[in-house]
Design an enzyme around this catalytic site. Structure first.
Site, PDB file in Angstrom:
ATOM      1  N   HIS A 188      41.177  41.416  13.572  1.00  0.00           N
ATOM      2  CA  HIS A 188      41.129  42.868  13.412  1.00  0.00           C
ATOM      3  C   HIS A 188      42.539  43.430  13.296  1.00  0.00           C
ATOM      4  O   HIS A 188      43.433  43.071  14.078  1.00  0.00           O
ATOM      5  CB  HIS A 188      40.421  43.535  14.589  1.00  0.00           C
ATOM      6  CG  HIS A 188      40.348  45.030  14.468  1.00  0.00           C
ATOM      7  ND1 HIS A 188      39.607  45.646  13.487  1.00  0.00           N
ATOM      8  CD2 HIS A 188      40.964  46.031  15.162  1.00  0.00           C
ATOM      9  CE1 HIS A 188      39.748  46.966  13.596  1.00  0.00           C
ATOM     10  NE2 HIS A 188      40.571  47.219  14.607  1.00  0.00           N
ATOM     11  N   SER A 189      42.751  44.305  12.324  1.00  0.00           N
ATOM     12  CA  SER A 189      44.027  44.977  12.096  1.00  0.00           C
ATOM     13  C   SER A 189      45.129  43.936  11.894  1.00  0.00           C
ATOM     14  O   SER A 189      45.021  43.106  10.995  1.00  0.00           O
ATOM     15  CB  SER A 189      44.318  45.933  13.260  1.00  0.00           C
ATOM     16  OG  SER A 189      45.324  46.864  12.940  1.00  0.00           O
ATOM     17  N   MET A 190      46.174  43.938  12.699  1.00  0.00           N
ATOM     18  CA  MET A 190      47.201  42.915  12.553  1.00  0.00           C
ATOM     19  C   MET A 190      46.596  41.516  12.621  1.00  0.00           C
ATOM     20  O   MET A 190      47.043  40.587  11.937  1.00  0.00           O
ATOM     21  CB  MET A 190      48.270  43.059  13.640  1.00  0.00           C
ATOM     22  CG  MET A 190      49.413  42.058  13.531  1.00  0.00           C
ATOM     23  SD  MET A 190      50.620  42.113  14.900  1.00  0.00           S
ATOM     24  CE  MET A 190      49.779  41.078  16.111  1.00  0.00           C
TER      25      MET A 190
END
Length: 252
Positions: A94-96
């Site tokens: 998720h995300s980074m």
């Protein structure tokens, strides 16, 4: 694996399932820790060995130096994750974490290990770029960003001492992701992009651009919500991941 290979530092199993037919490897977001995926582990414990990455500089690794470069982080994670491929493996970031998972997958495919699927959640494709500078802000500026994204435990944001303790790791993570790319590299495995329809960090077109980063199948799923859409939409996200895990087992 034994502790001598470093896996005890990097890998967290909240509900060990050594006999499970598939394995899910989870990569946290900037400022996040392995415990973010505890609910996922609980939901899938009967059918998957859920492993969450613990990056340096947080929780029980808070005394270790932070890693502020995505490539360096992926270089360190890849050899720890490689032994996990004794059964079908699915990556979820998720995300980074989506970018870290992508870079780890790139490194592992050179060794003959390819995830059955890579879930890239809440992150625009590696070939897209925005000019962002959260990592250059003062502490108050970083805290404001964390509050805006609603991904940090309110207890942390309300505890000054604890907050100051975790800020260096958060700043390091933001530096890593904000100085990454753009890149036009690809992975061999199928990719599923997941995104909230109101995510200020990733538009649907930016998420859809992940299709250019796989030489296999691609699909995208859009959920109602913001950057951390996956918390209120946990049941839907977990159902999607469960389907992928079962598909990976069926293929073998």
């Amino acid at each position: 694996m034994t502790a001598t290979d470093g896996s005890d530092l990097w890998l967290r199993r909240f509900h060990p399932a050594p006999g499970a037919p598939a394995r899910l490897v989870c990569f946290p977001h900037a400022g996040g820790s392995a415990t973010f995926y505890h609910p996922v582990s609980a939901a899938l414990k009967s059918e998957s060995d859920v492993v969450a990455l613990q990056y340096p500089g947080r929780q029980d690794r808070r005394m270790e130096p932070n890693v502020d470069d995505i490539g360096v982080l992926a270089d360190r994670i890849a050899p720890v994750v490689a032994p996990l491929f004794d059964r079908p493996v699915v990556f979820f970031g998720h995300s980074m974490g989506a970018v870290v998972a992508f870079e780890v997958a790139r490194r592992l495919q050179e060794q003959g290990h390819a995830p059955a699927r890579l879930f890239a959640s809440g992150r625009r494709a590696p070939s897209t770029r925005r000019e962002e500078n959260v990592h250059t802000r003062d502490d108050d500026g970083i805290v404001a960003e964390m509050k805006a994204m609603s991904g940090t435990d309110a207890a942390v944001l309300g505890d000054e001492e604890l907050l100051r303790m975790v800020l260096p790791a958060i700043r390091s993570d933001y530096r890593a992701i904000e100085t990454y790319g753009p890149v036009d590299t690809t992975v061999d495995c199928p990719v599923t992009a997941l995104v909230g329809d109101g995510d200020p960090k990733t538009t649907v077109p930016e998420a859809d651009a992940w299709r250019a980063h796989t030489r296999a199948a691609f699909d995208i799923q859009v959920f109602q919500g913001g950057h951390f859409y996956l918390s209120p939409r946990a049941a839907e996200v977990i159902a999607t991941v469960r389907e992928a895990l079962r598909g990976a087992v069926a293929v073998g």
